[in-house]
Design a protein around this motif. Structure first.
Motif, PDB file in Angstrom:
ATOM      1  N   VAL A  24     147.545 -71.077   4.899  1.00 50.73           N
ATOM      2  CA  VAL A  24     147.260 -69.723   5.627  1.00 50.73           C
ATOM      3  C   VAL A  24     146.218 -70.210   6.678  1.00 50.73           C
ATOM      4  CG1 VAL A  24     147.164 -67.268   5.596  1.00 50.73           C
ATOM      5  CG2 VAL A  24     148.354 -68.338   3.896  1.00 50.73           C
ATOM      6  N   ALA A  25     146.471 -69.799   7.730  1.00 49.53           N
ATOM      7  CA  ALA A  25     145.343 -69.762   8.842  1.00 49.53           C
ATOM      8  C   ALA A  25     145.749 -68.802   9.962  1.00 49.53           C
ATOM      9  CB  ALA A  25     145.264 -71.067   9.394  1.00 49.53           C
ATOM     10  N   GLY A  26     144.846 -68.395  10.544  1.00 46.55           N
ATOM     11  CA  GLY A  26     144.989 -67.439  11.739  1.00 46.55           C
ATOM     12  C   GLY A  26     144.619 -65.997  11.446  1.00 46.55           C
ATOM     13  N   LEU A  27     144.200 -65.716  10.306  1.00 47.63           N
ATOM     14  CA  LEU A  27     143.992 -64.519   9.930  1.00 47.63           C
ATOM     15  C   LEU A  27     143.090 -63.821  10.968  1.00 47.63           C
ATOM     16  CD1 LEU A  27     144.510 -61.674   8.130  1.00 47.63           C
ATOM     17  CD2 LEU A  27     142.841 -62.868   6.599  1.00 47.63           C
ATOM     18  N   GLU A  28     142.020 -64.252  11.308  1.00 43.45           N
ATOM     19  CA  GLU A  28     140.881 -64.065  12.075  1.00 43.45           C
ATOM     20  C   GLU A  28     141.330 -63.539  13.510  1.00 43.45           C
ATOM     21  OE1 GLU A  28     137.318 -66.337  14.386  1.00 43.45           O
ATOM     22  OE2 GLU A  28     137.281 -65.957  12.263  1.00 43.45           O
ATOM     23  N   SER A  29     142.316 -64.331  14.022  1.00 43.80           N
ATOM     24  CA  SER A  29     142.889 -63.824  15.278  1.00 43.80           C
ATOM     25  C   SER A  29     143.792 -62.710  15.322  1.00 43.80           C
ATOM     26  CB  SER A  29     143.845 -65.107  15.688  1.00 43.80           C
ATOM     27  OG  SER A  29     142.919 -66.212  16.246  1.00 43.80           O
ATOM     28  N   ALA A  30     144.518 -62.759  14.229  1.00 42.42           N
ATOM     29  CA  ALA A  30     145.360 -61.476  13.910  1.00 42.42           C
ATOM     30  C   ALA A  30     144.571 -60.218  13.590  1.00 42.42           C
ATOM     31  CB  ALA A  30     146.240 -61.836  12.420  1.00 42.42           C
ATOM     32  N   ILE A  31     143.447 -60.241  13.117  1.00 43.85           N
ATOM     33  CA  ILE A  31     142.785 -59.144  13.028  1.00 43.85           C
ATOM     34  C   ILE A  31     142.020 -58.585  14.464  1.00 43.85           C
ATOM     35  CG2 ILE A  31     140.470 -58.085  12.167  1.00 43.85           C
ATOM     36  CD1 ILE A  31     141.014 -59.644   9.555  1.00 43.85           C
ATOM     37  N   GLU A  32     141.456 -59.806  14.979  1.00 43.34           N
ATOM     38  CA  GLU A  32     141.131 -59.387  16.297  1.00 43.34           C
ATOM     39  C   GLU A  32     142.049 -58.917  17.250  1.00 43.34           C
ATOM     40  OE1 GLU A  32     139.477 -63.452  17.384  1.00 43.34           O
ATOM     41  OE2 GLU A  32     137.511 -63.078  16.388  1.00 43.34           O
ATOM     42  N   PHE A  33     143.312 -59.188  17.083  1.00 40.29           N
ATOM     43  CA  PHE A  33     144.280 -58.914  18.218  1.00 40.29           C
ATOM     44  C   PHE A  33     144.583 -57.160  17.665  1.00 40.29           C
ATOM     45  CE2 PHE A  33     148.900 -57.636  18.357  1.00 40.29           C
ATOM     46  CZ  PHE A  33     148.981 -57.740  19.417  1.00 40.29           C
ATOM     47  N   ALA A  34     144.719 -56.957  16.430  1.00 41.40           N
ATOM     48  CA  ALA A  34     144.897 -55.689  15.885  1.00 41.40           C
ATOM     49  C   ALA A  34     143.791 -54.706  16.455  1.00 41.40           C
ATOM     50  CB  ALA A  34     144.814 -55.598  14.527  1.00 41.40           C
ATOM     51  N   GLN A  35     142.391 -55.138  16.442  1.00 40.91           N
ATOM     52  CA  GLN A  35     141.136 -54.615  16.788  1.00 40.91           C
ATOM     53  C   GLN A  35     141.425 -54.263  18.494  1.00 40.91           C
ATOM     54  OE1 GLN A  35     138.193 -56.642  15.280  1.00 40.91           O
ATOM     55  NE2 GLN A  35     137.235 -54.823  14.590  1.00 40.91           N
ATOM     56  N   ALA A  36     141.949 -55.267  19.105  1.00 41.71           N
ATOM     57  CA  ALA A  36     141.749 -55.130  20.445  1.00 41.71           C
ATOM     58  C   ALA A  36     142.904 -54.581  21.192  1.00 41.71           C
ATOM     59  CB  ALA A  36     141.927 -56.631  21.100  1.00 41.71           C
ATOM     60  N   PHE A  37     144.030 -54.168  20.530  1.00 37.32           N
ATOM     61  CA  PHE A  37     145.096 -53.720  21.094  1.00 37.32           C
ATOM     62  C   PHE A  37     145.009 -52.238  21.513  1.00 37.32           C
ATOM     63  CE2 PHE A  37     149.353 -51.802  21.256  1.00 37.32           C
ATOM     64  CZ  PHE A  37     150.071 -52.721  21.584  1.00 37.32           C
ATOM     65  N   ARG A  38     145.307 -52.313  22.864  1.00 35.92           N
ATOM     66  CA  ARG A  38     145.161 -50.950  23.681  1.00 35.92           C
ATOM     67  C   ARG A  38     145.834 -51.258  25.142  1.00 35.92           C
ATOM     68  NH1 ARG A  38     139.442 -49.832  22.768  1.00 35.92           N
ATOM     69  NH2 ARG A  38     139.949 -51.045  20.976  1.00 35.92           N
ATOM     70  N   TYR A  39     145.935 -49.975  25.654  1.00 32.33           N
ATOM     71  CA  TYR A  39     146.640 -50.126  27.249  1.00 32.33           C
ATOM     72  C   TYR A  39     145.720 -49.401  28.225  1.00 32.33           C
ATOM     73  CZ  TYR A  39     151.236 -50.569  24.864  1.00 32.33           C
ATOM     74  OH  TYR A  39     152.335 -50.976  23.900  1.00 32.33           O
ATOM     75  N   THR A  40     145.501 -50.129  29.058  1.00 32.26           N
ATOM     76  CA  THR A  40     144.639 -49.828  30.341  1.00 32.26           C
ATOM     77  C   THR A  40     145.522 -48.956  31.233  1.00 32.26           C
ATOM     78  OG1 THR A  40     145.159 -51.955  31.566  1.00 32.26           O
ATOM     79  CG2 THR A  40     143.355 -51.747  30.102  1.00 32.26           C
ATOM     80  N   MET A  63     152.416 -62.039  14.464  1.00 34.24           N
ATOM     81  CA  MET A  63     153.290 -63.454  14.117  1.00 34.24           C
ATOM     82  C   MET A  63     152.509 -64.527  15.029  1.00 34.24           C
ATOM     83  SD  MET A  63     157.040 -61.753  14.057  1.00 34.24           S
ATOM     84  CE  MET A  63     157.943 -63.347  14.174  1.00 34.24           C
ATOM     85  N   GLN A  64     152.412 -64.345  16.118  1.00 34.63           N
ATOM     86  CA  GLN A  64     151.998 -65.486  17.211  1.00 34.63           C
ATOM     87  C   GLN A  64     150.655 -65.755  16.572  1.00 34.63           C
ATOM     88  OE1 GLN A  64     149.174 -65.934  19.272  1.00 34.63           O
ATOM     89  NE2 GLN A  64     150.041 -67.898  20.037  1.00 34.63           N
ATOM     90  N   ALA A  65     149.771 -64.947  16.187  1.00 31.57           N
ATOM     91  CA  ALA A  65     148.302 -65.250  15.538  1.00 31.57           C
ATOM     92  C   ALA A  65     148.575 -66.175  14.345  1.00 31.57           C
ATOM     93  CB  ALA A  65     147.684 -64.207  15.454  1.00 31.57           C
ATOM     94  N   MET A  66     149.544 -65.867  13.558  1.00 28.87           N
ATOM     95  CA  MET A  66     149.418 -66.430  12.102  1.00 28.87           C
ATOM     96  C   MET A  66     150.389 -67.719  12.178  1.00 28.87           C
ATOM     97  SD  MET A  66     147.602 -64.820  10.131  1.00 28.87           S
ATOM     98  CE  MET A  66     148.280 -65.156   8.379  1.00 28.87           C
ATOM     99  N   ALA A  67     151.405 -67.604  12.930  1.00 26.55           N
ATOM    100  CA  ALA A  67     152.346 -68.701  12.785  1.00 26.55           C
ATOM    101  C   ALA A  67     151.988 -70.191  13.342  1.00 26.55           C
ATOM    102  CB  ALA A  67     153.686 -68.429  13.658  1.00 26.55           C
TER     103      ALA A  67
END
Length: 462
Positions: free
Chosen positions: A52-68, A131-135
């Motif tokens: 397993v790898a990519g969790l850090e990127s997955a968490i960062e994506f979830a934190q950053a998700f928003r719409y301008t 999925m992209q972060a983890m895969a």
């Protein structure tokens, strides 16, 4: 005409059907807490496991998700969404919880690497980004671990993938987790504080009138240096390298530390080169090999008696490639993100299932427990009691949209955990091709709730 570098917009890192699905959810007033599992249906490369790898990127994506505002204008331009829906999106943030297998964990098919619970619209919009972060990270970390295993405990693997990698920075980080000792990509070495390694290109050798002059220039430039032997004729070049190596050591105190071959008859050429180095009392000079290598080719070379001390691996690692010779698929771990549980506005929970033959899913909020001696894993419902002495595998990493302290360890600790887990994995499951998969068992509770979920929609399971 100047072309700007594309910018990443977290709110637009979805497929088109995600905001479309969120819109239907909004129009129908259905936004209950929903649990999704992210997992694979099979292990890649004909093996038994995933690293397993990519969790850090997955968490960062979830934190950053928003719409301008600009992104919402874009959505309004391409779809006739109600403005009230777009107003809701302007305030949308991930507020849910996330459980995960920590980076460096060993996972097996059907085991959730992520368990995401959030209001439906939040959870569905995160699907592809997670999925992209983890895969890719998991694919490359797994590939690297297999290559390192094929090379054996005393031979280092350097990641040389930059020029052909799908995502060079991701590849360098995941390869390090998987056991590679260094990277050739300086940007990754800088960002992740990885050891950087490299030799010289053929073009440098060709620049000089003779190979002798090229080798002399390299030997004079560095205290410790590596010479590339196969620009013209490796068996002639080794004699030149030995001459230069002995002379530079005597006159400059500069040491020939290694020689590299980037192709050719690696078995017989390395045997010959080792013999010549040993005759010259250059026993300490290592022989490095590169050139379209992967785990199977490395295994074959070593079984044939090649005298190689370390390997550089690029294309196969950077792309997570399979093997045509061995009829092994590569390129993707086949990761999926599937709804498993839904809680309506009255607090009533419903198991969710997709029925599609081998792609049928398993409902319920799940936990994974592992036998302390790796005899089996059990996937069971979260409320079922833990099996005696089994280890809980999923760890909370986000709660109420916030990262739980300790969920983002440094890369050195992730690598250490990965190597510990790989060392504990029973040897039959570390083989490049496995005869039997690792035992993963679904609990009776999950089996029963799956049958109930199918019956509720008038279906039966094979």
């Amino acid at each position: 005409m100047h072309r700007r570098t594309p910018t990443t917009h977290p709110g637009l890192m979805t497929d088109m059907y995600h905001p479309d699905a969120a819109y239907v959810s909004w129009r129908t007033g259905q936004n209950g807490l929903t649990t999704f599992d992210l997992y694979t249906r099979k292990a890649p490369f004909g093996g038994a496991y995933l690293l397993v790898a990519g969790l850090e990127s997955a968490i960062e994506f979830a934190q950053a998700f928003r719409y301008t505002d600009e992104e919402l204008k874009f959505l309004a331009h391409i779809r006739d969404y109600d403005t009230a829906f777009l107003d809701e999106l302007s305030e949308l943030r991930f507020t849910g919880e996330m459980l995960a297998l920590p980076e460096g964990s060993i996972a097996f098919p059907n085991e959730p690497m992520l368990r995401v619970t959030a209001p439906f619209r939040e959870a569905i919009l995160l699907e592809s980004g997670l999925m992209q972060a983890m895969a890719l990270s998991t694919l490359i970390a797994t590939k690297a671990s297999r290559i390192v295993y094929a090379a054996g405990a005393n031979r280092r693997i350097s990641e040389f993938a930059f020029r052909r990698a799908q995502e060079p920075m991701t590849v360098a980080r995941a390869s390090y987790i998987g056991g590679c000792s260094s990277t050739s990509l300086l940007n990754a070495a800088y960002e992740y504080r990885l050891p950087a390694t490299g030799t010289v290109p053929h073009a440098l050798i060709e620049m000089f009138p003779t190979e002798m002059e090229a080798f002399e220039a390299i030997a004079e430039a560095y205290n410790r240096y590596t010479l590339l032997l196969d620009t013209y004729d490796a068996r002639q070049a080794i004699h030149t390298a030995i001459e230069i190596g002995l002379r530079s050591q005597e006159t400059l105190g500069h040491t020939l530390s290694a020689v590299r071959l980037d192709g050719g008859d690696l078995v017989n050429d390395t045997k010959y080169i080792r013999q010549q180095l040993d005759k010259a009392d250059l026993h300490y000079v290592r022989i490095l090999a590169s050139g379209d290598l992967d785990e199977w080719k490395i295994e074959e070379l070593l079984q044939a008696g090649a005298e190689i001390d370390a390997f550089g691996v690029g294309t196969a690692l950077g792309n997570g490639s399979g093997s045509l010779e061995h009829n092994i698929e590569g390129g993707s771990p086949g990761m999926v993100y599937k709804e498993a549980w839904y809680v309506d506005e009255y607090g009533t929970g419903f198991p969710k299932i997709k029925i599609a033959g081998e792609k049928s899913t398993w409902p319920g909020k799940k936990e994974i427990y592992r036998h302390p001696e790796w005899q089996e894993d059990v996937i069971q419902l979260a409320h079922e009691p833990r099996p005696n002495n089994y280890h809980r595998m999923l760890k909370p990493v986000m709660r109420n949209g916030d990262v739980i302290p300790g969920s983002l360890p440094p890369l050195s600790e992730i690598r250490e955990l990965a190597q510990q887990n790989l060392a504990q994995l029973p040897v039959q499951y570390r083989q490049l091709l496995v005869e039997q998969p690792y035992p993963v068992r679904f609990s009776e509770g999950i089996i029963n709730i799956r049958k109930q979920a199918a019956q509720q929609i008038g279906k039966t399971l094979d």
